[in-house]
Motif scaffolding. Sequence first.
Motif, PDB file in Angstrom:
ATOM      1  N   LEU A  85      99.771  92.618   0.669  1.00  0.00           N
ATOM      2  CA  LEU A  85     100.760  93.259   1.864  1.00  0.00           C
ATOM      3  C   LEU A  85     101.181  91.865   2.724  1.00  0.00           C
ATOM      4  O   LEU A  85     101.330  90.941   3.243  1.00  0.00           O
ATOM      5  N   ILE A  86     102.727  92.286   3.152  1.00  0.00           N
ATOM      6  CA  ILE A  86     104.107  91.888   4.049  1.00  0.00           C
ATOM      7  C   ILE A  86     103.226  92.149   4.902  1.00  0.00           C
ATOM      8  O   ILE A  86     103.865  93.780   5.015  1.00  0.00           O
ATOM      9  N   THR A  87     103.706  92.148   6.242  1.00  0.00           N
ATOM     10  CA  THR A  87     103.445  92.254   7.694  1.00  0.00           C
ATOM     11  C   THR A  87     104.857  92.049   8.188  1.00  0.00           C
ATOM     12  O   THR A  87     105.265  90.572   8.022  1.00  0.00           O
ATOM     13  N   LEU A  88     105.150  92.814   9.043  1.00  0.00           N
ATOM     14  CA  LEU A  88     106.402  92.786   9.346  1.00  0.00           C
ATOM     15  C   LEU A  88     106.665  93.232  10.767  1.00  0.00           C
ATOM     16  O   LEU A  88     105.404  93.525  12.157  1.00  0.00           O
ATOM     17  N   GLU A  89     107.350  92.357  11.825  1.00  0.00           N
ATOM     18  CA  GLU A  89     107.323  92.710  12.610  1.00  0.00           C
ATOM     19  C   GLU A  89     107.618  93.310  13.249  1.00  0.00           C
ATOM     20  O   GLU A  89     108.480  94.675  12.939  1.00  0.00           O
ATOM     21  N   LYS A  90     107.147  94.411  14.827  1.00  0.00           N
ATOM     22  CA  LYS A  90     107.032  95.877  15.309  1.00  0.00           C
ATOM     23  C   LYS A  90     108.189  95.649  16.510  1.00  0.00           C
ATOM     24  O   LYS A  90     108.495  94.425  16.746  1.00  0.00           O
ATOM     25  N   SER A  91     109.297  96.113  16.109  1.00  0.00           N
ATOM     26  CA  SER A  91     110.249  96.861  16.698  1.00  0.00           C
ATOM     27  C   SER A  91     110.069  97.632  18.325  1.00  0.00           C
ATOM     28  O   SER A  91     108.645  97.747  18.196  1.00  0.00           O
ATOM     29  N   ARG A  92     110.443  97.111  19.914  1.00  0.00           N
ATOM     30  CA  ARG A  92     110.100  97.216  20.500  1.00  0.00           C
ATOM     31  C   ARG A  92     111.031  98.913  21.133  1.00  0.00           C
ATOM     32  O   ARG A  92     110.017  99.285  21.564  1.00  0.00           O
ATOM     33  N   ASN A  93     110.921  99.068  20.200  1.00  0.00           N
ATOM     34  CA  ASN A  93     111.718 100.359  20.145  1.00  0.00           C
ATOM     35  C   ASN A  93     111.056 101.420  19.711  1.00  0.00           C
ATOM     36  O   ASN A  93     109.986 101.272  18.706  1.00  0.00           O
ATOM     37  N   THR A  94     110.553 102.620  20.355  1.00  0.00           N
ATOM     38  CA  THR A  94     110.119 103.993  20.689  1.00  0.00           C
ATOM     39  C   THR A  94     110.006 105.249  19.770  1.00  0.00           C
ATOM     40  O   THR A  94     109.271 105.913  20.507  1.00  0.00           O
ATOM     41  N   LYS A  95     111.217 104.822  18.912  1.00  0.00           N
ATOM     42  CA  LYS A  95     111.416 106.258  18.135  1.00  0.00           C
ATOM     43  C   LYS A  95     111.048 106.843  17.340  1.00  0.00           C
ATOM     44  O   LYS A  95     109.964 105.398  16.600  1.00  0.00           O
ATOM     45  N   PRO A  96     110.512 106.687  16.240  1.00  0.00           N
ATOM     46  CA  PRO A  96     109.919 107.076  15.212  1.00  0.00           C
ATOM     47  C   PRO A  96     110.069 106.220  14.250  1.00  0.00           C
ATOM     48  O   PRO A  96     111.447 105.951  14.402  1.00  0.00           O
ATOM     49  N   GLU A  97     109.336 105.762  13.463  1.00  0.00           N
ATOM     50  CA  GLU A  97     109.355 104.790  13.001  1.00  0.00           C
ATOM     51  C   GLU A  97     109.302 105.293  10.698  1.00  0.00           C
ATOM     52  O   GLU A  97     108.595 106.048  11.071  1.00  0.00           O
ATOM     53  N   PHE A 136     101.407  95.375  -6.831  1.00  0.00           N
ATOM     54  CA  PHE A 136     101.878  96.221  -5.632  1.00  0.00           C
ATOM     55  C   PHE A 136     102.388  95.700  -4.609  1.00  0.00           C
ATOM     56  O   PHE A 136     101.608  94.525  -3.789  1.00  0.00           O
ATOM     57  N   THR A 137     103.670  95.067  -4.231  1.00  0.00           N
ATOM     58  CA  THR A 137     104.153  95.196  -2.685  1.00  0.00           C
ATOM     59  C   THR A 137     103.685  96.441  -1.540  1.00  0.00           C
ATOM     60  O   THR A 137     104.817  97.121  -2.225  1.00  0.00           O
ATOM     61  N   GLN A 138     103.497  96.181  -0.948  1.00  0.00           N
ATOM     62  CA  GLN A 138     103.673  97.416   0.076  1.00  0.00           C
ATOM     63  C   GLN A 138     103.674  96.237   1.874  1.00  0.00           C
ATOM     64  O   GLN A 138     102.910  95.412   2.114  1.00  0.00           O
ATOM     65  N   ARG A 139     104.334  96.990   2.758  1.00  0.00           N
ATOM     66  CA  ARG A 139     104.304  96.509   3.787  1.00  0.00           C
ATOM     67  C   ARG A 139     103.870  97.181   4.694  1.00  0.00           C
ATOM     68  O   ARG A 139     103.640  98.513   5.045  1.00  0.00           O
ATOM     69  N   LEU A 140     103.878  96.998   6.287  1.00  0.00           N
ATOM     70  CA  LEU A 140     103.523  97.659   7.254  1.00  0.00           C
ATOM     71  C   LEU A 140     103.679  96.625   8.006  1.00  0.00           C
ATOM     72  O   LEU A 140     103.796  95.255   8.281  1.00  0.00           O
ATOM     73  N   LEU A 141     104.104  97.457   9.249  1.00  0.00           N
ATOM     74  CA  LEU A 141     104.827  97.258  10.960  1.00  0.00           C
ATOM     75  C   LEU A 141     103.090  96.549  11.207  1.00  0.00           C
ATOM     76  O   LEU A 141     102.447  96.770  11.600  1.00  0.00           O
TER      77      LEU A 141
END
Length: 337
Positions: free
Chosen positions: A215-227, A128-133
């Motif tokens: 687990l695939i990691t994703l670069e976190k955006s600088r945007n501070t709005k809810p994700e 199962f593939t899961q992604r995290l920031l």
Amino acid sequence: MKVLLRLLCVITLLIPSLEADKCEEHEEKITLVSPAHEIDARSCPLITSVHKEPITWYKNDSTTPVSTERESRIHQHKDKLWFVPAEVEDSGAYYCSVRNSTYCLKIKIVAEFVKHEPNLCYNERTVFTQRLLTAGDGQLVCPYLDFLKDENNELPQVHWYKDCKPLLLDNVNFAGVTNKLIITNVNTAHGGHYMCHASYTHLGKQYRVTRAIKLITLEKSRNTKPEIVSPANETMEVVLGSWLQLICNVTGRISNYVYWKWNGSMISTYTPVLEEDFIIVENPLNRRRSTVLARLNISAVESKFFLHPFTCLAKNTEGISTAYIQLIHPGKQESFI
């Protein structure tokens, strides 16, 4: 004349039975591939709240139901199909059905069981593939364990591994909470294959259950709005009249305001067909961050719900984020802009 009347009566009584024998058939689109030599259980996609009749399981469209004897390796217990344990040769088609005097409905599911690959503790087809920031905390979920819940609705202890080696749960970098693995300050080094192990006792004998997660990691955006982690502006095939639950998963501050809308209106406008409830999953490693789940329960999918998407909205002081799910009829490729 009497003979004719009797014949008409017999024909009249047979008509509902003949109608019920014409079974309406559907097929589950997703084939779940699971490890062989482990205990497994499959649920019937039929909605029991809509179809009150008991569910019966068959193998390969046979007319003979699967055994209900719990000593049998493959058997039906309540509404589930159990494999104790599953073997490679059990792979194939299974049917669950409901019927009464006026109708018959059955759904085909395909189960596939595979051995681990050489020198690995899993098979790539079961992953199962899961992604995290990155640059924040996140969690992995060990999937498809609900059938292991005990009479208190609790799951057994789950053990975690990475790259087939035991993972140290030190409550600093990693922590285990029920079927979840909490990861502190996710970074690219956390990517890889994780395994979660649990065990289940059936008739006095223990059987293992394993799940493989990439687990695939994703670069976190600088945007501070809810994700909004999910939904991701997607479509979902549903059957008219079925029960459905939509989940909006927002990871961030506990103060995030999360809710659903449909056709521009708040969900409260459409009660009791649509009902919202909310769950907050606190992060034991960082209580300033949490997961907010807004669950939208649809008691029966109506035809009008195919006309407009269900939109999840998440607000905080920095802004608002939205994501939608568009319901579509099974087998239809509909587009939404």
